[in-house]
Design an enzyme around this catalytic site. Sequence first.
Site, mmCIF file in Angstrom:
data_model
loop_
_atom_site.group_PDB
_atom_site.id
_atom_site.type_symbol
_atom_site.label_atom_id
_atom_site.label_comp_id
_atom_site.label_asym_id
_atom_site.label_seq_id
_atom_site.Cartn_x
_atom_site.Cartn_y
_atom_site.Cartn_z
ATOM 1 N N GLY A 196 -17.366 0.794 12.030
ATOM 2 C CA GLY A 196 -18.163 1.831 12.653
ATOM 3 C C GLY A 196 -17.437 3.144 12.810
ATOM 4 N N ARG B 15 -20.922 16.919 -9.531
ATOM 5 C CA ARG B 15 -20.390 17.398 -10.819
ATOM 6 C C ARG B 15 -19.008 16.814 -11.121
ATOM 7 N NH1 ARG B 15 -23.100 22.088 -9.155
ATOM 8 N NH2 ARG B 15 -21.239 22.929 -8.134
ATOM 9 N N ASP C 281 -7.937 -3.712 7.401
ATOM 10 C CA ASP C 281 -6.954 -2.619 7.415
ATOM 11 C C ASP C 281 -6.370 -2.483 8.828
ATOM 12 O OD1 ASP C 281 -5.351 -0.605 6.391
ATOM 13 O OD2 ASP C 281 -6.870 0.964 6.607
ATOM 14 N N GLU D 96 0.874 -1.173 0.000
ATOM 15 C CA GLU D 96 0.000 0.000 0.000
ATOM 16 C C GLU D 96 0.912 1.224 0.000
ATOM 17 O OE1 GLU D 96 -3.962 1.718 2.247
ATOM 18 O OE2 GLU D 96 -2.548 0.521 3.389
ATOM 19 N N HIS E 280 -5.878 5.923 -2.013
ATOM 20 C CA HIS E 280 -5.095 7.088 -1.601
ATOM 21 C C HIS E 280 -4.819 7.945 -2.840
ATOM 22 C CE1 HIS E 280 -4.452 5.949 2.584
ATOM 23 N NE2 HIS E 280 -4.335 4.702 2.150
#
Length: 380
Positions: free
Chosen positions: A246, A224, A270, A126, A192
Amino acid sequence: MTTQVLRADRVLTPDREVVDGWVLVEDDRIVEVGQGEGPDGPWGPPGPRYAVLCPGFVDIHNHGGGGSAFGDGAHAALRAREAHLRHGTTTMVASLVTESADVLAQQVRALRPLVEAGDLGGIHLEGPWLAERWCGAHPPGLLRDPDPAEVAALADAAGDALVMVTLAPERPGALEAVRQLVGRGVRVAVGHTDASYEQTRVAIESGASVATHLYNGSRPHHHREPGPTLALLEDDRVWVETIADGVHQHLAVVRATARRAGARWVLVSDAMAAALAGDGSYTLGRLAVDVVDGVARLREGGSIAGSTLSLDRAVRTAVAAGVPLRQAVHAATAAPAAAMGWDDLGRLEPGCRADVVALDADLHVGAVWLAGHPVGSPTA
């Protein structure tokens, strides 16, 4: 040959639900799934009947747990794996945060033998090819454009153990990196990122197939300028990650994302080192993290820094949000396995590896089998 019959009020395969069901296991494989009394044979006295049996959880985005992080070497990685295994995660991808090229190479070389031995399902980078604006818990000074030589060197260091890379597709050279990695059999995730809707679409056409923790760490949706979220959510080729703790998302968003993504919806933890370890001071890569009331935040800036989640709790949270149990289980088992191309994991079907989790009526883990062998019960 070792044979055992596991029984439950509900068996979630998870493509179907078998009421008053059983799972026949021989050695490390599932042989049969059925309903009723169970198969005839010299199995000995019936074992306990559980409330729910489901496949072992498959976590494709996890930085650590039990006080240890995957970036801290093989022994720490095994401690993190053990903590999550007791909570039903039988297959885990080790995620590494942004670092220098030399450090990342050292980290993947340390983890590669664990993947080759079957202790880990793979390695996920990551970073470091992420957007500064949406860096989250990644050191902004280490973020950079993907260079083909660096991409190749890290992929070579990891070998077949590298299963996924998260990057920001708007960075110069990123689309070339997508094609380079996909050509080596690596899944590419978009995350990210400050990419536009159009840039994200091009990344998907180039081979990106996963949305890293959708909504979190990316340009927000606007009517938009929909940004990356809508492009990832609407494309049937993309697997959509959600951190259902949560904290990262409102439960209404969890529910709506599950409904829209359907079978492509993937629950991930994660998790960082504090998962299943309690509040206190930790690090995530180079950054100091404080965990208070189970929420991990950077000491400087206060950004959310991963989670303290385990996938069993993610399933409970998803169900509390209104997601049907079978879909929540699918998102923690069959969907992540399919996202990585693992066809013998995440399912209770003949020929699949006998990774099984027993849940009680409140969906807490009561027992875990890894390749047919019982493992320790949860302790946290």
